[in-house]
Design an enzyme around this catalytic site. Structure first.
Site, short mmCIF file in Angstrom:
data_model
loop_
_atom_site.label_atom_id
_atom_site.label_comp_id
_atom_site.label_asym_id
_atom_site.label_seq_id
_atom_site.Cartn_x
_atom_site.Cartn_y
_atom_site.Cartn_z
N GLY A 13 0.81 -1.22 0.00
CA GLY A 13 0.00 0.00 0.00
C GLY A 13 0.84 1.26 0.00
N GLY A 19 0.33 5.34 2.65
CA GLY A 19 1.61 4.80 2.21
C GLY A 19 2.54 5.83 1.62
N TYR A 140 -15.14 -6.03 7.64
CA TYR A 140 -13.80 -5.45 7.55
C TYR A 140 -13.10 -5.52 8.91
CZ TYR A 140 -10.35 -1.63 7.26
OH TYR A 140 -9.21 -0.87 7.32
N HIS A 183 -14.28 8.74 3.08
CA HIS A 183 -14.74 8.85 4.44
C HIS A 183 -15.26 10.26 4.69
CE1 HIS A 183 -12.18 5.24 4.70
NE2 HIS A 183 -13.00 4.88 5.67
N ASP A 273 -25.75 5.86 10.89
CA ASP A 273 -24.77 6.66 11.63
C ASP A 273 -23.44 5.95 11.81
OD1 ASP A 273 -26.01 9.10 12.18
OD2 ASP A 273 -27.13 8.27 13.87
#
Length: 319
Positions: A13, A19, A140, A183, A273
């Site tokens: 990454g 990264g 995840y 996000h 939420d």
């Protein structure tokens, strides 16, 4: 002599958001470190043979595993199987092959999504296995939590030096501003800037605005990961965070002000939420490798907004 001198460090990454900052920081720590980034167009880290080839090609002494299939709440809801499989298989196979190739140190980046849904605030690492994660990102979180168990097992059976770090929500320059996967901070920055430029009088945010979150500036996170890799050799997982909690409502209003958008904020309460509260106990990082976050939240937000506005045309073209 620097810890990094004469070492080859594989950073999975390494061309991504975190990264890129970590590689820059790493290269500034030693003139004699070699960094190997196994890019996805050449090495599919879900494939055992590709992982084997990456270790053969790099002869890595140290591995810092940042690569992950990630996204916001919407992306997690759409891709639960993919987010579980990709993240579990990458970590499991990387750790196994690193053990076989006699890697000296392996740093695993976990996630605070692994914490139980109703963990008492601030989150203590000792509470990690006390319940099931929040449902929207549980696949995840569970995949990442499994890697901690693997690290413990390999340390016990093979004396394999693997450490496990859990950073809180990251933000900063070069973040993911794609509306489908971003996000909350990059998503709201983009909405506010685009609404301001279009002369719109409102934006819509997800949920109720009542949950709380903690955020860590990406450059602070990169420094913490490298400090831990240098100085920490224990089995206990370690939180990386700022220790500051803010509600989503306050966050969105603050970004609105910093982007100079003068419109209203509407809330789509049909959207989830996520976890009710997130704030970390970061005392273990201070105790074990003398690390604390340094960047004030407002300074980090301003820098992230500046970066987005300077690069938004290229981001839109890429999308």
């Amino acid at each position: 002599m620097s810890f990094w001198d004469d070492k080859t460090v594989m950073v999975t990454g390494g061309s991504g958001f975190l990264g890129g900052h970590l590689v820059d920081n790493l290269e500034s720590r030693s003139d004699d470190v070699e960094v190997f980034v196994p890019r996805s167009d050449k090495y599919d880290l879900r494939n055992r043979s590709d992982i084997y080839r990456a270790f053969e090609d790099s002869n890595a002494d140290v591995v810092i595993h940042l690569a992950a299939t990630v996204g916001g709440i919407g992306a997690n809801r759409k891709n639960p199987a993919r987010y579980f499989y990709d993240n579990a298989i990458m970590g499991i196979e990387l750790i196994e092959q690193a053990r076989k190739f006699n890697v000296e140190k392996f740093t695993v980046l976990g996630t605070i999504c692994s914490y139980p849904k109703h963990t008492e605030v601030p989150f203590s690492e000792d509470d990690l296995f006390d319940g099931y994660p929040e449902e929207t990102n549980a696949p995840y979180g569970i995949a990442k939590r499994a890697l901690l168990t693997q690290c413990w097992a390999y340390r016990k059976q093979y004396e394999f030096d693997a450490i496990y770090l859990m950073p809180v929500n990251l933000y900063g320059p070069n973040d993911d501003f794609d509306p489908e996967t971003s996000h909350v901070i990059p998503a709201i920055i983009r909405k506010c800037v685009e609404a301001r430029e279009a002369g719109e009088d409102a934006i819509t945010a997800w949920g109720t605005g009542s949950p709380t979150r903690e955020f860590l500036y990406v450059k602070d996170a990169a420094g913490g990961i490298l400090d831990a890799t240098e100085r920490y050799n224990g089995r206990e997982p370690v939180n990386l965070g700022s220790g500051e909690e803010i509600s989503i409502k306050e966050l969105v209003e603050h970004i609105r002000d910093l982007t100079e958008f003068s419109g209203d904020i509407g809330w789509d309460t049909s959207k989830p939420d996520g976890q009710p509260r997130r704030c970390l106990d970061t005392s273990r990082a201070k105790k074990y490798f003398d690390w604390e976050a340094e960047t004030p939240f407002e300074d980090g937000l301003r820098e992230t907004i500046r970066w987005y506005e300077a690069n938004r045309d290229a981001i839109t073209d890429d999308a």
